[in-house]
Design a protein around this motif. Structure first.
Motif, PDB file in Angstrom:
ATOM      1  N   ALA A   1      12.680  35.810  21.537  1.00  0.00           N
ATOM      2  CA  ALA A   1      11.367  35.588  20.938  1.00  0.00           C
ATOM      3  C   ALA A   1      11.465  35.872  19.448  1.00  0.00           C
ATOM      4  N   ALA A   2      10.470  35.408  18.706  1.00  0.00           N
ATOM      5  CA  ALA A   2      10.465  35.622  17.261  1.00  0.00           C
ATOM      6  C   ALA A   2       9.062  35.988  16.791  1.00  0.00           C
ATOM      7  N   VAL A   3       9.023  36.700  15.679  1.00  0.00           N
ATOM      8  CA  VAL A   3       7.766  37.000  15.008  1.00  0.00           C
ATOM      9  C   VAL A   3       7.761  36.176  13.727  1.00  0.00           C
ATOM     10  N   LEU A   4       6.765  35.311  13.612  1.00  0.00           N
ATOM     11  CA  LEU A   4       6.669  34.373  12.499  1.00  0.00           C
ATOM     12  C   LEU A   4       5.354  34.569  11.764  1.00  0.00           C
ATOM     13  N   ASN A   5       5.387  34.404  10.458  1.00  0.00           N
ATOM     14  CA  ASN A   5       4.155  34.285   9.698  1.00  0.00           C
ATOM     15  C   ASN A   5       3.954  32.781   9.502  1.00  0.00           C
ATOM     16  N   VAL A   6       2.963  32.221  10.187  1.00  0.00           N
ATOM     17  CA  VAL A   6       2.699  30.779  10.145  1.00  0.00           C
ATOM     18  C   VAL A   6       1.476  30.547   9.262  1.00  0.00           C
ATOM     19  N   THR A   7       1.600  29.603   8.345  1.00  0.00           N
ATOM     20  CA  THR A   7       0.511  29.290   7.422  1.00  0.00           C
ATOM     21  C   THR A   7       0.191  27.812   7.491  1.00  0.00           C
ATOM     22  N   VAL A   8      -1.101  27.505   7.532  1.00  0.00           N
ATOM     23  CA  VAL A   8      -1.575  26.131   7.415  1.00  0.00           C
ATOM     24  C   VAL A   8      -2.142  25.991   6.002  1.00  0.00           C
ATOM     25  N   THR A   9      -1.841  24.882   5.328  1.00  0.00           N
ATOM     26  CA  THR A   9      -2.377  24.654   3.995  1.00  0.00           C
ATOM     27  C   THR A   9      -2.673  23.169   3.807  1.00  0.00           C
ATOM     28  N   GLU A  10      -3.711  22.885   3.079  1.00  0.00           N
ATOM     29  CA  GLU A  10      -4.162  21.530   2.783  1.00  0.00           C
ATOM     30  C   GLU A  10      -4.521  20.717   4.035  1.00  0.00           C
ATOM     31  N   PRO A  11      -5.182  21.320   5.038  1.00  0.00           N
ATOM     32  CA  PRO A  11      -5.564  20.521   6.197  1.00  0.00           C
ATOM     33  C   PRO A  11      -6.610  19.475   5.814  1.00  0.00           C
ATOM     34  N   GLU A  12      -6.515  18.314   6.451  1.00  0.00           N
ATOM     35  CA  GLU A  12      -7.432  17.213   6.150  1.00  0.00           C
ATOM     36  C   GLU A  12      -8.720  17.294   6.960  1.00  0.00           C
ATOM     37  N   GLY A  13      -8.778  18.182   7.908  1.00  0.00           N
ATOM     38  CA  GLY A  13      -9.978  18.346   8.722  1.00  0.00           C
ATOM     39  C   GLY A  13      -9.977  19.710   9.367  1.00  0.00           C
ATOM     40  N   ASP A  14     -11.044  20.016  10.096  1.00  0.00           N
ATOM     41  CA  ASP A  14     -11.120  21.277  10.833  1.00  0.00           C
ATOM     42  C   ASP A  14     -10.178  21.216  12.021  1.00  0.00           C
ATOM     43  N   GLY A  15      -9.587  22.348  12.380  1.00  0.00           N
ATOM     44  CA  GLY A  15      -8.686  22.336  13.521  1.00  0.00           C
ATOM     45  C   GLY A  15      -8.060  23.682  13.796  1.00  0.00           C
ATOM     46  N   TYR A  16      -6.940  23.616  14.471  1.00  0.00           N
ATOM     47  CA  TYR A  16      -6.228  24.829  14.854  1.00  0.00           C
ATOM     48  C   TYR A  16      -4.749  24.524  15.010  1.00  0.00           C
ATOM     49  N   VAL A  17      -3.935  25.585  14.990  1.00  0.00           N
ATOM     50  CA  VAL A  17      -2.497  25.496  15.249  1.00  0.00           C
ATOM     51  C   VAL A  17      -2.193  26.380  16.443  1.00  0.00           C
ATOM     52  N   THR A  18      -1.399  25.867  17.356  1.00  0.00           N
ATOM     53  CA  THR A  18      -0.908  26.634  18.496  1.00  0.00           C
ATOM     54  C   THR A  18       0.608  26.671  18.423  1.00  0.00           C
ATOM     55  N   VAL A  19       1.184  27.870  18.502  1.00  0.00           N
ATOM     56  CA  VAL A  19       2.633  28.066  18.478  1.00  0.00           C
ATOM     57  C   VAL A  19       3.040  28.502  19.876  1.00  0.00           C
ATOM     58  N   TYR A  20       4.049  27.829  20.447  1.00  0.00           N
ATOM     59  CA  TYR A  20       4.415  28.088  21.836  1.00  0.00           C
ATOM     60  C   TYR A  20       5.867  27.674  22.082  1.00  0.00           C
ATOM     61  N   PRO A  21       6.484  28.153  23.183  1.00  0.00           N
ATOM     62  CA  PRO A  21       7.851  27.739  23.508  1.00  0.00           C
ATOM     63  C   PRO A  21       7.857  26.257  23.876  1.00  0.00           C
ATOM     64  N   CYS A  22       8.801  25.511  23.354  1.00  0.00           N
ATOM     65  CA  CYS A  22       8.836  24.061  23.583  1.00  0.00           C
ATOM     66  C   CYS A  22       9.106  23.683  25.034  1.00  0.00           C
ATOM     67  N   ASP A  23       9.639  24.602  25.824  1.00  0.00           N
ATOM     68  CA  ASP A  23       9.922  24.288  27.232  1.00  0.00           C
ATOM     69  C   ASP A  23       8.753  24.651  28.152  1.00  0.00           C
TER      70      ASP A  23
ATOM     71  N   ALA B   1       6.338  28.291   7.789  1.00  0.00           N
ATOM     72  CA  ALA B   1       6.678  29.344   8.748  1.00  0.00           C
ATOM     73  C   ALA B   1       7.800  30.203   8.182  1.00  0.00           C
ATOM     74  N   ASP B   2       7.543  31.512   8.122  1.00  0.00           N
ATOM     75  CA  ASP B   2       8.531  32.494   7.686  1.00  0.00           C
ATOM     76  C   ASP B   2       8.820  33.425   8.855  1.00  0.00           C
ATOM     77  N   VAL B   3      10.091  33.716   9.090  1.00  0.00           N
ATOM     78  CA  VAL B   3      10.455  34.628  10.168  1.00  0.00           C
ATOM     79  C   VAL B   3      10.432  36.055   9.637  1.00  0.00           C
ATOM     80  N   ALA B   4       9.913  36.985  10.465  1.00  0.00           N
ATOM     81  CA  ALA B   4       9.845  38.397  10.085  1.00  0.00           C
ATOM     82  C   ALA B   4      10.702  39.265  11.005  1.00  0.00           C
ATOM     83  N   GLY B   5      11.069  38.729  12.171  1.00  0.00           N
ATOM     84  CA  GLY B   5      11.870  39.495  13.118  1.00  0.00           C
ATOM     85  C   GLY B   5      12.057  38.737  14.406  1.00  0.00           C
ATOM     86  N   TYR B   6      12.782  39.362  15.328  1.00  0.00           N
ATOM     87  CA  TYR B   6      13.069  38.705  16.601  1.00  0.00           C
ATOM     88  C   TYR B   6      13.212  39.753  17.695  1.00  0.00           C
ATOM     89  N   PHE B   7      13.128  39.278  18.907  1.00  0.00           N
ATOM     90  CA  PHE B   7      13.363  40.088  20.092  1.00  0.00           C
ATOM     91  C   PHE B   7      14.639  39.577  20.771  1.00  0.00           C
TER      92      PHE B   7
END
Length: 141
Positions: A67-89, A132-138
Motif C-alpha cells: 500500500a502507499a500513502v499519497l498526497n493527491v491534488t486536483v487542479t483546474e477542474p472543468e466542473g464539479d466532481g470528485y476523485v476516487t483512488v483505489y487498487p486497480c484490481d 500525486a506525491d508519495v509520502a510513504g508505503y506499507f
C-alpha cells in the motif's frame, strides 16, 4: 467540530496493526516524490476518466509494497466532481478521496492498497489535472 449545522460523511481508508504484531504491515516514510503531474504534457484526465499510477518501484517505494500513502491534488477542474483512488484490481468503490468544484485546487492525503503490479487507479468525474506525491508505503512485516 463544525461551526454551522452540516452533514458529515466519514469513509474508512484502512488500518494498521499494533507495533510488534506478527501480522499486518509496517509503514515506512519516504522523502516526498512526485509520481504524477498531468500538467507535464499528459493532459487532463477526461470526464469519468481513470489514470493508472505505477507506484511500486518509484519514488522510494520498493517493488512488493502492499500500500502507499499519497498526497493527491486536483487542479483546474472543468466542473464539479470528485476523485476516487483505489487498487486497480478491485472495483471502484462508492466513496471519494477528494471533492472539488470547478476551478478549485484541492489536495488530500490518501492511503491506498496497491494491486499486484504495484499500481493504484485514480478516477475523476470531471476533466481535471491530477498531481500525486508519495509520502510513504506499507510492506508486509
Amino acid at each position: 467540530f463544525a461551526s454551522n449545522a452540516t452533514h458529515l460523511v466519514a469513509d474508512v481508508g484502512g488500518y494498521t496493526s499494533a507495533v510488534g504484531a506478527n501480522t499486518g504491515s509496517v509503514f515506512s516514510a519516504v522523502s516526498p516524490s512526485r509520481l504524477l503531474d498531468t500538467r507535464d504534457g499528459a493532459g487532463k484526465v477526461g470526464a469519468n476518466g481513470t489514470t493508472v499510477l505505477s507506484v511500486a518501484g518509484h519514488g522510494g517505494v520498493p517493488v512488493g509494497a502492499t500500500a502507499a500513502v499519497l498526497n493527491v491534488t486536483v487542479t483546474e477542474p472543468e466542473g464539479d466532481g470528485y476523485v476516487t483512488v483505489y487498487p486497480c484490481d478491485a472495483p471502484r468503490p462508492l466513496a471519494s478521496n477528494l471533492n472539488y468544484v470547478a476551478g478549485q485546487t484541492v489536495p488530500n492525503l490518501v492511503a491506498v492498497r496497491l494491486d499486484a503490479q504495484g499500481s493504484a487507479c485514480l478516477f475523476s468525474l470531471a476533466p481535471t489535472h491530477l498531481v500525486a506525491d508519495v509520502a510513504g508505503y506499507f510492506a508486509a512485516s
